[in-house]
Enzyme design. Structure first.
Site, PDB file in Angstrom:
ATOM      1  N   LYS A  97       0.830  -1.209   0.000  1.00  0.00           N
ATOM      2  CA  LYS A  97       0.000   0.000   0.000  1.00  0.00           C
ATOM      3  C   LYS A  97       0.866   1.262   0.000  1.00  0.00           C
ATOM      4  O   LYS A  97       2.017   1.243   0.450  1.00  0.00           O
ATOM      5  CB  LYS A  97      -0.974  -0.026   1.179  1.00  0.00           C
ATOM      6  CG  LYS A  97      -0.404   0.449   2.475  1.00  0.00           C
ATOM      7  CD  LYS A  97      -1.504   0.693   3.496  1.00  0.00           C
ATOM      8  CE  LYS A  97      -1.952  -0.573   4.160  1.00  0.00           C
ATOM      9  NZ  LYS A  97      -2.397  -0.500   5.528  1.00  0.00           N
ATOM     10  N   CYS A 130       0.141  12.173  -6.645  1.00  0.00           N
ATOM     11  CA  CYS A 130       0.053  13.012  -5.445  1.00  0.00           C
ATOM     12  C   CYS A 130       0.150  14.486  -5.803  1.00  0.00           C
ATOM     13  O   CYS A 130       0.816  14.863  -6.756  1.00  0.00           O
ATOM     14  CB  CYS A 130       1.199  12.697  -4.489  1.00  0.00           C
ATOM     15  SG  CYS A 130       1.376  10.966  -4.149  1.00  0.00           S
ATOM     16  N   ASN A 166      -3.319   4.606 -12.745  1.00  0.00           N
ATOM     17  CA  ASN A 166      -3.878   4.874 -11.436  1.00  0.00           C
ATOM     18  C   ASN A 166      -5.359   5.182 -11.625  1.00  0.00           C
ATOM     19  O   ASN A 166      -5.878   5.075 -12.734  1.00  0.00           O
ATOM     20  CB  ASN A 166      -3.136   6.051 -10.781  1.00  0.00           C
ATOM     21  CG  ASN A 166      -3.062   5.874  -9.260  1.00  0.00           C
ATOM     22  OD1 ASN A 166      -4.058   5.514  -8.632  1.00  0.00           O
ATOM     23  ND2 ASN A 166      -1.905   6.123  -8.683  1.00  0.00           N
TER      24      ASN A 166
HETATM   25  C1  LIG Z   1      -8.742   1.260  -2.216  1.00  0.00           C
HETATM   26  C2  LIG Z   1      -7.650   1.613  -3.167  1.00  0.00           C
HETATM   27  C3  LIG Z   1      -6.478   2.182  -2.712  1.00  0.00           C
HETATM   28  C4  LIG Z   1      -5.443   2.524  -3.579  1.00  0.00           C
HETATM   29  N1  LIG Z   1      -4.289   3.050  -3.107  1.00  0.00           N
HETATM   30  C5  LIG Z   1      -3.245   3.297  -3.951  1.00  0.00           C
HETATM   31  C6  LIG Z   1      -1.989   3.763  -3.471  1.00  0.00           C
HETATM   32  O1  LIG Z   1      -1.798   3.935  -2.275  1.00  0.00           O
HETATM   33  N2  LIG Z   1      -0.989   4.024  -4.370  1.00  0.00           N
HETATM   34  C7  LIG Z   1      -1.180   3.832  -5.718  1.00  0.00           C
HETATM   35  O2  LIG Z   1      -0.266   4.066  -6.505  1.00  0.00           O
HETATM   36  N3  LIG Z   1      -2.361   3.370  -6.202  1.00  0.00           N
HETATM   37  C8  LIG Z   1      -3.385   3.114  -5.361  1.00  0.00           C
HETATM   38  N4  LIG Z   1      -4.583   2.628  -5.867  1.00  0.00           N
HETATM   39  C9  LIG Z   1      -4.727   2.426  -7.302  1.00  0.00           C
HETATM   40  C10 LIG Z   1      -4.484   0.966  -7.698  1.00  0.00           C
HETATM   41  O3  LIG Z   1      -3.187   0.562  -7.356  1.00  0.00           O
HETATM   42  C11 LIG Z   1      -4.733   0.769  -9.206  1.00  0.00           C
HETATM   43  O4  LIG Z   1      -3.834   1.586  -9.924  1.00  0.00           O
HETATM   44  C12 LIG Z   1      -6.153   1.136  -9.622  1.00  0.00           C
HETATM   45  O5  LIG Z   1      -7.063   0.760  -8.610  1.00  0.00           O
HETATM   46  C13 LIG Z   1      -6.591   0.502 -10.945  1.00  0.00           C
HETATM   47  O6  LIG Z   1      -6.606  -0.893 -10.878  1.00  0.00           O
HETATM   48  P1  LIG Z   1      -7.932  -1.767 -10.547  1.00  0.00           P
HETATM   49  O7  LIG Z   1      -9.031  -1.253 -11.417  1.00  0.00           O
HETATM   50  O8  LIG Z   1      -7.525  -3.168 -10.824  1.00  0.00           O
HETATM   51  O9  LIG Z   1      -8.242  -1.539  -9.105  1.00  0.00           O
HETATM   52  C14 LIG Z   1      -5.621   2.287  -4.975  1.00  0.00           C
HETATM   53  C15 LIG Z   1      -6.820   1.715  -5.439  1.00  0.00           C
HETATM   54  C16 LIG Z   1      -7.826   1.372  -4.568  1.00  0.00           C
HETATM   55  C17 LIG Z   1      -9.083   0.764  -5.119  1.00  0.00           C
END
Ligand SMILES: Cc1cc2nc3c(=O)[nH]c(=O)nc-3n(C[C@H](O)[C@H](O)[C@H](O)COP(=O)(O)O)c2cc1C
Ligand SMILES: Cc1cc2nc3c(=O)[nH]c(=O)nc-3n(C[C@H](O)[C@H](O)[C@H](O)COP(=O)(O)OP(=O)(O)OC[C@H]3O[C@@H](n4cnc5c(N)ncnc54)[C@H](O)[C@@H]3O)c2cc1C
Ligand SMILES: Cc1cc2nc3c(=O)[nH]c(=O)nc-3n(C[C@H](O)[C@H](O)[C@H](O)COP(=O)(O)OP(=O)(O)OC[C@H]3O[C@@H](n4cnc5c(N)ncnc54)[C@H](O)[C@@H]3O)c2cc1C
Ligand SMILES: Cc1cc2nc3c(=O)[nH]c(=O)nc-3n(C[C@H](O)[C@H](O)[C@H](O)COP(=O)(O)O)c2cc1C
Ligand code: FES
Ligand code: FES
Lengths: 259, 308, 308, 259
Positions: free
Chosen positions: C47, C131, C193
């Site tokens: 995370k 960020c 992202n």
């Molecule tokens: C609950 C949650 C928390 C996330 N926290 C981060 C993070 O801390 N850092 C980051 O680079 N991406 C974060 N993401 C983005 C994911 O790593 C990913 O890039 C994004 O969710 C797209 O993929 P998915 O559709 O498979 O979830 C987060 C996504 C979710 C759903």
């Protein structure tokens, strides 16, 4: 007239591996639907399998106010359809599109169907009865041959693996039919390579032909222009037609199957 | 229900209700006119017009995605002249407010269309800025504030009718773009257009669409659209028409709360031809049930302070 | 199946298979470790870490949308030091390849984290550029090519470990951003992202999330992600980790065909804890059935010429 | 141990307008689930209602290897649940979360439930039997009173419209229970304003209290941090806890109900 209706499913049974026959109750649609037209069916929730799925009318059971469709499970939409039980209602838009041109004056017609393309020909067999010869091709196990055989004057089956009828392509059977007697029109539906072959044979024999095309659809009624297929207009100029309203059935001189 | 007022005013246009159909999803109104009386709509935006007829992109032009669809129609249309001759008169006879959506590859194209439409019976012109600007190497007009401002300004001077500028969501900062359109003289804004996306068929190992890329619409894009509409409504002084994934009255109310003065329904028409009518009824019911007497009372009426 | 090779090489890292879990969706690996042996994964991205501990945003932090979810966690995490002390050792004991995801509001923050992580057992560092950059008025680092290039360059010099730059999709032109990261010295790229979105609760007439805005993930964003991955893979020379809405092996294969060297699974974990394993198996089956002997054979193996 | 299992629905019946009781067969979960824990249930296709829905264990039928949940139809997820017929399987993750602290040494405990908050207390009534007093509040028509009444030593009902029992809030009944005899612990679940009031009353009477909180969830197992609620740690410092693993049950000195 186009309708949107929640229609009762009267029957939904697997007639072949992954191929289903569904009977849908709709007095109104049943009374106006014509051979070659299609139904645009909502397959699941509003937001999931978002778009409707086009499925041809296979045949009508006028006495029972029902429309019969025959479909193969391909993806999530048809999967959903196959899971619906009789007694459930489905959301159907139809009848849509330009169906086959039917002329009772015709002496003799030939239906050529390949695979799922057999489905829309069943209603034509009912319309022409004795006057039509049905040539039906399958990879392996045939379906709808009983229904079509009961109506058509003559029925020949071809299977690629030889499990029934002629071993080979259904198009192998066509030249002979066209040579032996005068054929007023050939009706054709099936995979693209098959339809190309049919078109060639018909041209060689100087017989007119109608073909039912497939294209992915949005609205199904002509408003969104996503279902285009390459066609020629009356002057022979190339352009796009909408499969959903200008088709799905086209004349031999309209289609451009390589486009 | 009788005393709930649904009328809204967009750049001088009085719409009987805030529900419009989105460009490219409603043809020239004929097809859905077979299902209901389209004069019940607030307005219709006709399919995207170009100066000359266009064939559009080769098929396949559509793919389905989770809660969405991708299209690559490529502006197939008969051209503005044939629209004015063949389509508009019948449409006006229906008594519906018609908005023309215009598309060009140069500012001159846009201006010439504006001139023609200005002398016609359309109620307003929607300037679609998602088109590639050939003079700028094919980059869409709508992605750079300077181009947006310049295009809007020129088209604004080419005619008198209300000018609605339609924004592309494929940008870094939608507010910057919206302000540029306002500065250029837009009377209203329309957003969002489709998101640039693609799909791949793993059986054929090819893009599903012949055009490779297409535009995503439908419920999947709603959260993006809602965010952009909310941000833009907080920044500009002109009315906003909100769209993107609206499929029922709840979605429509979300956009009104976010600040949109009207909403447009696109992809939902394909799923349910009656969607726009059901949305009008649903908004009316929501107003009645929540005790508001006019749709204007809920426009932008969202509270963002914390606490329950 | 035995002779299908799933190994991929990302910036010098040899992954036993191309399936990674996405940052923020997999905690520090402990939770899903209760369901299966996480060393079966190609890698896990932990995370998002910050230099100092962060509480994150007030609740509610999640909303569901059509085929998607919105989160506004706001980088709640114990800080990089406590991660290194409390979490990393146990994780390394599991035998899984660990990638640290770092987040900062200044380039200095990023660099200090890179330095600390460089001396640790993590296999690589993922630089999250979504960020806000406080020195640039809070605009995200990832939306301007110059900032992306500068941030990458500085962080690159702060340590030796492979540096993966994670791109934000909320931009005008993802290729321009990707090239900037490559120019800055990124060893690999990670995209996408989440999309910046919002949701509104029509009962309370408030944003559903306390933070108003949040990030959209899940199947709804897949077509956007696929397009961006395809575009970027065609433009850069460094490996790309593709993600956004991957929920089954078919989705994963789409990303590989689009050119991604590996894929990351995020939101799908919440729906099906075994999703990553099922995806590994599915890719293997696809390779066998289509007659490829290595996953590298399908990476970027998409044909875009016309015809059937 | 946490499981993901496709569980057979044994019963799914509407016990009140829009409120359903579902019995789910799962020998494993049934044997380990504890009062106050919850199940995380997939409600429809993977991509539609994307996220799982958290629903409390209401009570266990150990002899039948089944878990009972009681839920109200709120939106599309619970709507989906309500449409599932016995014989169908649903995808359940569970049992999850920190349940109620149960101590067989306690002499007397009070359960205070409001609305759907009554559901998770049913298992506590089974655990404490005669030793517990259940105070159950409803807007109008009560539910689960038979099940809880059959187990609890004492049952008092309050309805806001006076249709049954005390007319008014369930919290009106609490002070008396706390004054009349020594209560070791109050267990509480219900709407936030009700829980705040219970907390106040307990503090006034110097009785400890456990509360079950709700928050929207993602993973349900502690990995995603979207289910945070404001809490105090042992030193009284404010921060966030995860409802899914640190809760859903919290102690009176942990929660910050205004946060
Ligand atoms: C609950 C949650 C928390 C996330 N926290 C981060 C993070 O801390 N850092 C980051 O680079 N991406 C974060 N993401 C983005 C994911 O790593 C990913 O890039 C994004 O969710 C797209 O993929 P998915 O559709 O498979 O979830 C987060 C996504 C979710 C759903
Ligand atoms: C006019 C017409 C009549 C048809 N009649 C029949 C019939 O009688 N029996 C039958 O089994 N099939 C018929 N089809 C094909 C049928 O529409 C598709 O098999 C079906 O849409 C697949 O949907 P799916 O959700 O199962 O597959 P998916 O692959 O999940 O579908 C994804 C999307 O692609 C579209 N799509 C996929 N394949 C096709 C296709 N071949 N044609 C059009 N759209 C497609 C779907 O509608 C959907 O929008 C017909 C198609 C057309 C155009
Ligand atoms: C630990 C816990 C135990 C619960 N136990 C029960 C129970 O025993 N019986 C019962 O009827 N309800 C219970 N709930 C509430 C139940 O989870 C929601 O009513 C349900 O999630 C609503 O889903 P929906 O799809 O019907 O509504 P929608 O409004 O369509 O849901 C949209 C999204 O919001 C979430 N959501 C909406 N309301 C709530 C809520 N109150 N709590 C958490 N998430 C919510 C949904 O899970 C979904 O992700 C419990 C909630 C939690 C957190
Ligand atoms: C098939 C199709 C064609 C479209 N054509 C146009 C167009 O010509 N001009 C335009 O400005 N927008 C066009 N759009 C975009 C829509 O007007 C609308 O902005 C977008 O689809 C989002 O709304 P929706 O999600 O409700 O469909 C088209 C959309 C679709 C689906
Ligand atoms: S499907 Fe819309 S025009 Fe044919
Ligand atoms: S729901 Fe994911 S941490 Fe609680």
């Amino acid at each position: 007239m186009k309708l949107v209706d929640k229609c009762l499913i009267v029957e939904n049974s697997e007639i072949q591996e992954n191929i289903f026959r569904m009977k849908i109750l709709s007095p109104q649609m049943c009374s106006i639907a014509r051979a070659g037209q299609f139904l645009h069916i909502k397959c699941g929730g509003n937001k999931h399998a978002l778009l409707r799925r086009p499925i041809s009318l296979s045949y009508r059971l006028a006495g029972e106010d029902t429309l019969v469709i025959v479909y193969r499970v391909e993806g999530q939409g048809t999967q959903f359809l196959s899971e619906q039980k009789p007694g459930v209602k489905i959301d159907v838009m139809g009848p849509l599109g330009r169906g086959f041109a039917v002329d009772q004056e015709y002496g003799r017609v030939v239906l050529v169907g390949g695979g799922m393309g057999v489905a829309p020909l069943a209603e034509l067999a009912r319309v022409y009865g004795n006057k039509c010869t049905a040539l039906l091709g399958y990879r392996s196990e045939p379906f709808l041959t009983r229904e079509i055989g009961a109506e058509a004057g003559k029925l020949l089956v071809a299977t690629e693996d030889g499990s029934e009828g002629h071993r080979g392509f259904v198009t192998d059977l066509l030249p002979r039919e066209l040579s032996e007697q005068t054929i007023d029109l050939v009706y054709c539906c099936g995979p693209r390579p098959m339809m190309k072959r049919v078109l060639d044979i018909c041209r060689t024999h100087g017989v007119r032909c109608q073909l039912s095309l497939e294209e992915r659809m949005g609205c199904g009624i002509g408003a969104c222009l996503v279902c285009s297929c390459a066609t020629r207009d009356k002057n022979g100029n190339p352009g796009y037609s909408r499969v959903c309203v200008d088709g799905p059935v086209f004349w031999d001189d309209e289609v451009m199957l390589d486009g | 229900m009788d005393n709930v007022n649904l009328e809204v005013d967009i750049a001088g246009l009085k719409l009987k209700n805030p529900v419009i159909t989105a460009s490219g999803t409603f043809g020239f109104g004929k097809e859905y006119g077979e299902f209901y009386d389209i004069s019940r709509l607030g307005a219709i935006v006709v399919k995207g017009l170009t100066l000359n007829p266009r064939l559009g992109n080769p098929p396949p032009r559509v793919a389905e995605t989770p809660a969405g669809m991708i299209n690559s129609v490529g502006l197939q249309n008969p051209g503005v002249d044939r629209f004015l001759e063949d389509e508009l008169p019948g449409l006006l006879d229906k008594g519906v407010c018609v908005i023309a959506n215009i598309n060009g590859n140069t500012i001159e194209d846009y201006c010439r269309m504006m001139e023609k439409l200005d002398r016609s019976g359309v109620s307003a012109v929607e300037l679609n800025l998602s088109c590639p600007n050939v003079k700028e190497g094919g980059m869409a007009f709508g992605v750079e504030p300077e181009m947006v401002c310049a295009a809007t300004r020129e088209v604004r001077t080419a005619g008198e009718k209300p000018l609605i500028v339609k924004l592309s969501p494929n940008v870094k900062d939608i507010v910057e773009i919206a302000l540029a359109a306002q500065e250029g003289g837009a009377d209203a804004l329309s957003l969002i257009n489709t998101l640039l996306v693609m799909d791949i068929d793993i059986k054929t190992r090819r893009p599903t669409l012949a055009n490779i890329f297409g535009g995503l619409s439908g419920p999947a894009v709603k959260p993006v659209a809602l965010r952009m509409v909310y941000q833009v409504c907080g920044a500009v002084g002109i009315p906003v028409i909100g769209m993107g994934g609206i499929s029922d009255w709840r979605d429509a109310v979300q956009f009104l709360l976010a600040g949109a003065r009207a909403v447009a329904v696109g992809t939902a028409n394909f799923v349910n031809p009656y969607a726009p009518l059901e949305i009008i009824d649903g908004i009316e019911r929501y107003l009645t049930e929540t005790g508001f007497s006019s749709v204007n009372d809920i426009i932008g009426n969202i509270s963002v302070t914390s606490g329950q």
